[in-house]
Scaffold this motif. Structure first.
Motif, mmCIF file in Angstrom:
data_model
loop_
_atom_site.group_PDB
_atom_site.id
_atom_site.type_symbol
_atom_site.label_atom_id
_atom_site.label_comp_id
_atom_site.label_asym_id
_atom_site.label_seq_id
_atom_site.Cartn_x
_atom_site.Cartn_y
_atom_site.Cartn_z
ATOM 1 N N ASP A 1 0.829 -1.312 -0.010
ATOM 2 C CA ASP A 1 -0.117 0.057 -0.271
ATOM 3 C C ASP A 1 0.937 1.103 -0.009
ATOM 4 O O ASP A 1 0.441 2.496 0.105
ATOM 5 C CB ASP A 1 -0.991 -0.103 1.241
ATOM 6 N N GLY B 1 3.014 4.028 -1.861
ATOM 7 C CA GLY B 1 2.905 4.224 -3.379
ATOM 8 C C GLY B 1 4.122 4.870 -3.604
ATOM 9 O O GLY B 1 5.079 4.946 -2.815
ATOM 10 N N GLU B 2 4.555 5.153 -4.886
ATOM 11 C CA GLU B 2 5.676 5.774 -5.510
ATOM 12 C C GLU B 2 6.280 7.062 -4.700
ATOM 13 O O GLU B 2 7.384 7.004 -4.400
ATOM 14 C CB GLU B 2 5.379 6.130 -6.816
#
Ligand SMILES: NC(=O)c1ccc[n+]([C@@H]2O[C@H](COP(=O)([O-])OP(=O)(O)OC[C@H]3O[C@@H](n4cnc5c(N)ncnc54)[C@H](OP(=O)(O)O)[C@@H]3O)[C@@H](O)[C@H]2O)c1
Length: 251
Positions: free
Chosen positions: A119, A121-122
């Motif tokens: 979960d 993110g980038e």
């Protein structure tokens, strides 16, 4: 360990006013860094929280600090504490990432192995990688199951390297060299060889071959290490025992 990381961040130009340390002793850390003995409020927006206490303390510390860490990204250096376990303890936190540093981060020559839960993110991944870059080599792991092995290799690795240097010196002393001189020679040799290898494109195995001419002295010594694959077998045993101890401590 967290102190070593902070020391390097400060040396690399982090503004001390941007760091805040929570430690029960309240002992000062560095000029300009605010130190508190408890986390009494949420960190400011945009902050991330590095968890640097002992893994065995997770169950007692998390309930006290989790309410202040809602939506705050967490980076854990706790050996063996999985992202699933961390999420159980910090259900409201932001993205959770793991980092396995080693002590040479203090001089920017360390290793930081990173793993991000699905979960995360980038943006969180990039921010944490950028944060760790001044500490040394940054390596992402795709499989969290490998974290214990990486902890054994690079987290515990400095101790193994020190033991190797000491053993090299002790062996030379046993054969007749003055012990202090043997220690100086062993340390400088390992240090120089590692630095040279780091600047060379050839892998260490090829570098060893390059030093050892056929029928020469070095070749005879390598033959002793290579016989029956004994060095690799010994080191595999060492890594397995270290990895399994980490698993047992966290089960
Ligand atoms: N040592 C290594 O080479 C290494 C390598 C990789 C990862 N790690 C990980 O780093 C973590 C710490 O290990 P370490 O060797 O650095 O141990 P350490 O030197 O004993 O440091 C533990 C720190 O936790 C703080 N602490 C204790 N109780 C706390 C609480 N209730 N709230 C907040 N902070 C608390 C202590 O603060 P005070 O100083 O005020 O007591 C101390 O600064 C472990 O999870 C370990 O797995 C260590």
């Amino acid at each position: 360990m967290a102190g070593a990381m902070l020391g390097r961040w400060l040396a690399a130009g982090l503004d001390p006013a941007r760091a805040r340390v929570v430690r029960p002793s309240g002992r000062p850390v560095a000029q300009g860094v605010r130190v508190e003995s408890v986390l009494g409020a949420a960190p400011p927006p945009g902050a991330l929280c590095l968890l640097g206490f002992k893994p065995q303390q997770l169950g007692t510390i998390a309930p006290a600090i989790a309410p202040h860490l809602v939506d705050v990204p967490l980076v854990s250096i706790l050996a063996g504490a999985t992202t699933a376990r961390l999420r159980d303890h910090f259900p409201g936190a932001g993205p959770i990432l793991r980092c396995m540093p080693n002590l040479p981060v203090a001089i920017g020559e360390g290793v930081c192995a990173l793993y991000a839960a699905h979960d995360a993110g980038e943006p969180a991944r990039n921010a944490v990688a950028a944060l760790m870059r001044p500490l040394g080599l940054v390596e992402w792991l795709d499989d969290e199951a490998q974290f214990d092995l990486v902890t054994a290799l690079s987290g515990s690795g400095p101790a193994f390297a020190y033991r190797f240097i000491d053993a090299l010196a002790s062996a030379a002393a046993r054969l007749g060299l003055e012990p202090d001189q043997a220690r100086r020679l062993a340390l400088a040799t390992v240090n120089g060889a590692a630095q040279l290898a780091a600047r060379d494109t050839r892998p260490p195995a090829a570098l060893a071959e390059a030093v050892a001419s056929p029928g020469g002295m070095t070749r005879r010594g390598l033959d002793v290490l290579d016989a029956d694959d004994r060095l690799v077998t010994l080191l595999a045993d060492m890594l397995r025992a270290t990895r399994d101890r980490g698993r047992a401590l966290n089960s």
